[in-house]
Structure formats: C-alpha cells, structure tokens
Design an enzyme around this catalytic site. Structure first.
Site, PDB file in Angstrom:
ATOM      1  N   GLU A  41       0.831  -1.210   0.000  1.00  0.00           N
ATOM      2  CA  GLU A  41       0.000   0.000   0.000  1.00  0.00           C
ATOM      3  C   GLU A  41       0.865   1.260   0.000  1.00  0.00           C
ATOM      4  OE1 GLU A  41      -3.597   1.870   2.827  1.00  0.00           O
ATOM      5  OE2 GLU A  41      -2.382   0.183   3.534  1.00  0.00           O
ATOM      6  N   LYS A 113      -9.267   2.666  -2.397  1.00  0.00           N
ATOM      7  CA  LYS A 113      -9.571   2.061  -1.093  1.00  0.00           C
ATOM      8  C   LYS A 113     -10.940   2.531  -0.603  1.00  0.00           C
ATOM      9  CE  LYS A 113      -7.233   1.406   3.412  1.00  0.00           C
ATOM     10  NZ  LYS A 113      -6.010   1.783   4.174  1.00  0.00           N
ATOM     11  N   TYR A 119      -9.050   5.327  13.361  1.00  0.00           N
ATOM     12  CA  TYR A 119      -8.946   4.932  14.763  1.00  0.00           C
ATOM     13  C   TYR A 119      -7.477   4.713  15.112  1.00  0.00           C
ATOM     14  CZ  TYR A 119      -8.615   0.344  12.514  1.00  0.00           C
ATOM     15  OH  TYR A 119      -8.250  -0.700  11.697  1.00  0.00           O
ATOM     16  N   CYS A 150      -5.636  -3.083   2.301  1.00  0.00           N
ATOM     17  CA  CYS A 150      -5.517  -3.127   3.762  1.00  0.00           C
ATOM     18  C   CYS A 150      -6.859  -3.142   4.500  1.00  0.00           C
ATOM     19  CB  CYS A 150      -4.641  -1.985   4.245  1.00  0.00           C
ATOM     20  SG  CYS A 150      -3.807  -2.334   5.823  1.00  0.00           S
ATOM     21  N   SER A 183       0.415  -2.428   7.204  1.00  0.00           N
ATOM     22  CA  SER A 183      -0.175  -2.787   8.495  1.00  0.00           C
ATOM     23  C   SER A 183       0.858  -2.610   9.601  1.00  0.00           C
ATOM     24  CB  SER A 183      -0.665  -4.240   8.448  1.00  0.00           C
ATOM     25  OG  SER A 183      -1.244  -4.618   9.679  1.00  0.00           O
ATOM     26  N   LYS A 189       0.113  -8.649  16.772  1.00  0.00           N
ATOM     27  CA  LYS A 189      -0.487  -8.295  15.483  1.00  0.00           C
ATOM     28  C   LYS A 189      -0.298  -9.375  14.418  1.00  0.00           C
ATOM     29  CE  LYS A 189      -2.612  -5.050  12.986  1.00  0.00           C
ATOM     30  NZ  LYS A 189      -1.988  -3.709  12.865  1.00  0.00           N
ATOM     31  N   SER A 302      22.692   5.587  33.944  1.00  0.00           N
ATOM     32  CA  SER A 302      22.489   5.778  35.385  1.00  0.00           C
ATOM     33  C   SER A 302      22.905   4.572  36.208  1.00  0.00           C
ATOM     34  CB  SER A 302      21.006   6.065  35.648  1.00  0.00           C
ATOM     35  OG  SER A 302      20.239   4.897  35.373  1.00  0.00           O
ATOM     36  N   GLY A 303      23.186   3.450  35.538  1.00  0.00           N
ATOM     37  CA  GLY A 303      23.414   2.206  36.259  1.00  0.00           C
ATOM     38  C   GLY A 303      22.124   1.468  36.543  1.00  0.00           C
ATOM     39  N   ILE A 305      18.185  -0.136  35.162  1.00  0.00           N
ATOM     40  CA  ILE A 305      17.755  -1.090  34.148  1.00  0.00           C
ATOM     41  C   ILE A 305      17.324  -0.402  32.851  1.00  0.00           C
ATOM     42  CG2 ILE A 305      15.383  -1.149  35.024  1.00  0.00           C
ATOM     43  CD1 ILE A 305      17.289  -4.174  33.622  1.00  0.00           C
ATOM     44  N   SER A 307      18.267   2.574  31.378  1.00  0.00           N
ATOM     45  CA  SER A 307      19.378   3.041  30.540  1.00  0.00           C
ATOM     46  C   SER A 307      20.233   1.876  30.075  1.00  0.00           C
ATOM     47  CB  SER A 307      20.221   4.075  31.285  1.00  0.00           C
ATOM     48  OG  SER A 307      20.796   3.527  32.460  1.00  0.00           O
ATOM     49  N   ASN A 383      14.528  17.501  40.723  1.00  0.00           N
ATOM     50  CA  ASN A 383      14.325  17.821  39.308  1.00  0.00           C
ATOM     51  C   ASN A 383      15.521  18.572  38.727  1.00  0.00           C
ATOM     52  OD1 ASN A 383      11.802  16.610  39.104  1.00  0.00           O
ATOM     53  ND2 ASN A 383      10.724  18.456  39.729  1.00  0.00           N
TER      54      ASN A 383
END
Length: 561
Positions: A41, A113, A119, A150, A183, A189, A302-303, A305, A307, A383
């Site tokens: 497509e 088409k 959606y 499609c 798709s 999927k 950062s050490g 999980i 990163s 922050n």
C-alpha cells in the site's frame, strides 16, 4: 494455467520517491520470471505520508517516478500491482488511496480504497475520499483476480463498516484476492492478521495473497510478514518478519513453492513477547536513525535497568562503536550507579564517559537561595539534577552530532515519574512503550539471546531508584511495578489488550478493589491524567503495543477527569 506471483516486501522511506523506485526496480529484477509482482500500500511514497500529501509538489514528484515505473514495465513481462496516492476528480476530499495494476506501460486497473481507518494511529479520512462500493476485478492469465487495500479486509463480519469489500469480491466469483497493505506492527499483530485473513478466506472460499511493507517510519514499525492463505488450510506460507524479502510462488487454485504444494498452516507467533519487542525496537531504531540522518547516539547511563537496556539495544541496532554512554554521578548516586555502568559498557563494547554533577548542583542551589531568598525544596533539587543531566546530554549531542536517546519506560511516563526538560530530553525513546515489568523481561531475554550476561545481574536485580535524594526508591512514590503495570494496562489499553492480557488485568484490578485498594487505583488514574502535559512534550516513542502514547492515544490536557 499457473500464475507465478512475486510478493515484494520492501522497506520504504517516506516521500523518498526516487529511493523507493530503486527498491521497486530491484524487486522487479529479482522477479524476472514472475507473471505478477505485488507491492504494498502506498509503496511509491511509503506509508503514511501524513500532511505531506498536501504539499504542492507531492503529486508531481510521485508522477515523475510513476512515469519511470510505467516505462520500466514495458521492459518486463510481469504485471505490477502498486499503491499510490491519486487525485479525486469528484466530490469530497481531494485524494484517493489507490491500487494501480500496471502492464506493458499502461495502467490497466485503478482501484480506490473503500474503507478508510480513523482509529488508533490512523487518520486516512483526513486526506482521502473513499472509493465507490464496487469490486475491483480483472481477468489476468485466465484467473479472475480481485483487489483490496488493507482496511478493506478488516470489516470483521460487517460489524465495523456498512459495506464489506471482501463479500463483494466473493460474490463477483473471483479465483484469487490480492490485498496490498501497510499494516503497522504491535505485539500480537502477526497472529491477529493470520486469524483474521484465514477466517476471511474460509468464509469466502477464496485464496488470498497478502503483501505488507516492512521497516520503521517515525514511531511506527512495519513488520512485513507477508503471506498467502488457502481457504481450507489457513496461512500456508509467510515471508520473514522484520526483514525485506521478495519471493515467488505459483498459484493454480492452490499455492506452490519449489514444486511443493503449500497445505500446512504456519504460525505467526514468536516464542515470547520479548523476542518480538527486541526485533521491533532494533529495526525501529536502526531505520529512524538512518532515515533521519544520524549515525551515532548518546545515552545517559544511570546504572539502572532502563538506561542499561537502551544502551544494549542501541548497540545491537547501530553497532557498539556508534553508541556513547555518559554517567553523571551526583552526591546521591550509589557506588553501583557508576560501577554497574562500567561493567555494562565494557560488556557490550560501548564507550563510557563520566561527567560528575555534584558541583553544578551545588552552584545552582546556591544561586537559587541567593537570588530567590529561600532554599530550593527537595522536589526542586531532585528535578534540578535531572535537568542538569539532560542539559549535559544535549550539550554533547549538539557538539558531536549524536542523536540523544531518552530512557523512560511506559510505566513511568504514564504517571509522570519523569522530569520535563531533564530525563525526557532527547530525539527518540526506544523503550517508552514497554511497561517496567516488560523492561526487566526484555533485559533477561537480551542476555539469553546473546548467550552471555551482557546486562549485569546487579543491574537487573537492583531495586529501581531515581537516586535523586538520599535513600530514594521508586516504591516511595509508586506501587510495586507488577501492581502498577496491571492498573496501567487496564486503563490505558483496556479492550485493546490481547484477550489473555485483558482478562488477567481485569482479574488483577478486581482483586485489588476487593482488597480495599481502590484509593491506590484512583491515585494512579489521577497521576495519568495530570501527566498528559509531560507526554505531549516528550520525544517520539517507538510503538510496540496496541495503544501507545502519541497519536495512538489522543487526550486533552485541560480537562476534568
């Protein structure tokens, strides 16, 4: 008479008409003996060009390569099925999403088409007018072939649209349906497609050829997985997932490959979700970097999980030599935040640089107190550290021309457990559609896939912490991630989850309610609503699940929740 059909599953760059024609030309050369070569497509422009279709030169640029393709078709015996944007000469939107069948320099069939999705991530009605409610049928080499694009095939049982193009083709007595597709991929999927099209072929009694594009375009990744369907046996052959491929099959009422009849159903499923996530993210990052024009990436290490996984996936996608990690310890950083980063980067072969921030934080705090006559709050200081780190990373990215990858996961992004203009800085987030529990699972899969503990167990087993204040843990602010993630899945994705996931999330949340945890659920839902302004300003996220943040979940900021 047998029909030799080539399925061309290619990786297109949006609106790179010349480059896309090169890919198409190569596929034609590889399919010299084919009678019919089927592309996907909108293959001339790639899917989805969005508002670029409205630019003054779009149709002219496309026409220039279409003219070249017409000339090329005079030099091959094969007919070509391609997808293109065409002008609408009648009422309504100015364009059509069209299928063109080209033979010997002529367009012998044009089909528009009919079903235009609006959606989730789709918004085709924004640009296109639906085609007329009439089947597209052409007699070719003695076979009555019907054509779809499609979404035309996704009107399950006629429940979603008032017309059913598949039923119209079946009534027209076609021998074969050819469906061209773009798709997008998400977990589950491929299996969903297999089930849908196998059921459709069974009900209509018509064999089907399904061709999909492959590759990443911005946040969206296409997995390919083109296939053919036999009405009695289901999907009997599939092209590779996440790879370009061009392959020819024979059709004489049944499909044949290498002189063997295809009658054994094939599975679309991978062994586990983590394998799917790994392949989709690696392809998505590789294509994003290449198509945007980056060779190298930089990541704050950062050490932790998140990163660690981002670094490991980036190394696989781009090569370790093209990935730079920067560790930026503060006075609150644990010893492991640096040592674990050192171990990780040594394992995967990534360069690690160190830029401490304690002095910068101290200077900012002093300046704040001096100029505003008050000490910054704990949250302000937390922050501040994230924003200093984000500035350093952007500084490096600007100077050396690297793409900065941000490292937030879906759980944290959902509830706003991130700092705007700090750890949200970056040009792309490759794990932002993975819940935290999935991040852990993918890290374990990564080690299993490589047969080595590249991501140290010390990182995988470490209690999650932002390390922005003394003794801080994620659980100080959030429920444990196995609890949080089920609440998030049910609220964010809901019925879009795969049935097993949906039932599990419903049961889990119902149990929480029975245990008197409704206040926890309400607090999480409130955090999701309050954090929309952060998500609106965050980098693009590679989509791997059915409902991802971005254009897949469009929520207002100023609203009563």
């Amino acid at each position: 008479m047998a029909l030799n059909i080539a399925l061309a599953q290619l990786n297109y760059k949006l609106c790179d008409f010349t480059g896309n024609l090169v890919r198409i030309r190569r596929a034609i050369e590889q399919s010299a003996s084919a009678d019919l070569i089927v592309f996907s497509e909108l293959c001339l422009s790639g899917y989805y060009p969005q508002d670029m279709v409205e630019e003054p030169g779009f149709l002219a640029r496309q026409q220039a390569v279409l003219d070249q393709l017409l000339a090329l078709s005079r030099q091959t015996a094969a007919a070509l099925v391609v997808g293109a944007v065409t002008p609408n000469t009648g009422m309504g939107k100015p364009l059509h999403n069209s299928l063109l069948m080209i033979r010997q320099g002529e367009v012998v069939l044009t089909y528009h088409k009919q079903l235009l999705p609006t959606y989730n991530i789709f918004d085709e009605r924004r640009h296109f007018e639906p085609g007329p409610d009439a089947p597209a049928v052409l007699v070719f080499n003695g076979k009555r072939i019907g054509f779809l694009i499609c979404e035309d095939a996704w009107n399950n049982g006629g429940n979603d649209y008032t017309i059913d193009p598949v039923q119209a083709l079946a009534k027209a007595g076609v021998d074969l349906i050819v469906s061209i597709n773009a798709s997008p991929s998400n977990v589950g999927k491929p299996a969903q497609r297999h089930g849908l099209f196998a059921d459709m072929a069974r009900r209509s009694g018509v064999p089907l050829v399904y061709v999909n594009q492959v590759g990443g375009n911005d946040q969206i990744v296409f997995d390919g997985g083109s296939f053919v369907v036999d009405p009695s046996h289901g999907v009997v052959h599939q092209l590779p997932l996440f790879e370009e491929a061009t392959e020819s099959l024979y059709f004489d009422g049944c499909f044949h490959l290498n002189n063997q009849s295809l009658t054994v159903p094939v599975s679309a499923a991978m062994e586990e979700d983590s394998e799917f996530y790994y392949r989709q993210i690696v392809l998505g990052l590789r294509d994003y970097a290449a198509k945007v024009g980056f060779r190298q990436v930089v990541i704050g290490s950062s050490g932790g999980i998140d990163s660690a996984l981002t670094l490991a996936l980036a190394a696989d996608a781009l090569g370790a030599e093209n990935v730079v990690a920067i560790t930026m310890p503060s006075q609150y950083s644990s010893v492991g935040s640096v040592s674990d980063s050192v171990d990780l980067c040594r394992n995967i072969g990534v360069s690690l640089l160190e830029h401490p921030i304690a002095e910068l934080v101290g200077n900012y705090r002093g300046g704040f107190e001096h100029n505003f006559a008050t000490k910054p709050s704990r949250l302000t200081v937390e922050n501040l550290q994230a924003r200093i780190r984000g500035t350093i990373l952007m500084e490096y990215a600007n100077h050396f021309g690297h793409l900065l990858l941000t490292t937030g996961n879906k759980s944290e992004i959902s509830v706003g457990y991130c700092t705007l203009y700090g750890d949200t800085n970056g040009g792309l987030n490759i794990i932002g559609d993975l819940y935290k529990t999935e991040v852990f699972a993918l890290a374990r899969y990564y080690n299993q896939h490589h047969g080595c503990e590249f991501i140290p167990l010390a990182i995988i087993n470490k209690e999650p912490s932002a390390e922005l204040s003394e003794g801080q843990k994620d659980t100080d602010s959030l429920p444990p991630y196995p609890v949080l993630d089920e609440i998030l899945k049910l609220h964010i994705e809901g019925a879009r989850l795969r049935p097993v996931e949906y039932s599990a999330a419903q049961a889990f949340v119902q149990q929480l309610q029975q245990n008197g945890e409704q206040a926890t659920i309400d607090r999480i839902l409130g955090l999701i609503a309050k954090s929309e302004f952060k998500r609106r300003q965050a980098p693009p996220i590679i989509r791997v699940r059915n409902r991802a943040f971005g254009n897949g979940r469009q929520m207002p900021i100023a609203a009563q929740h």
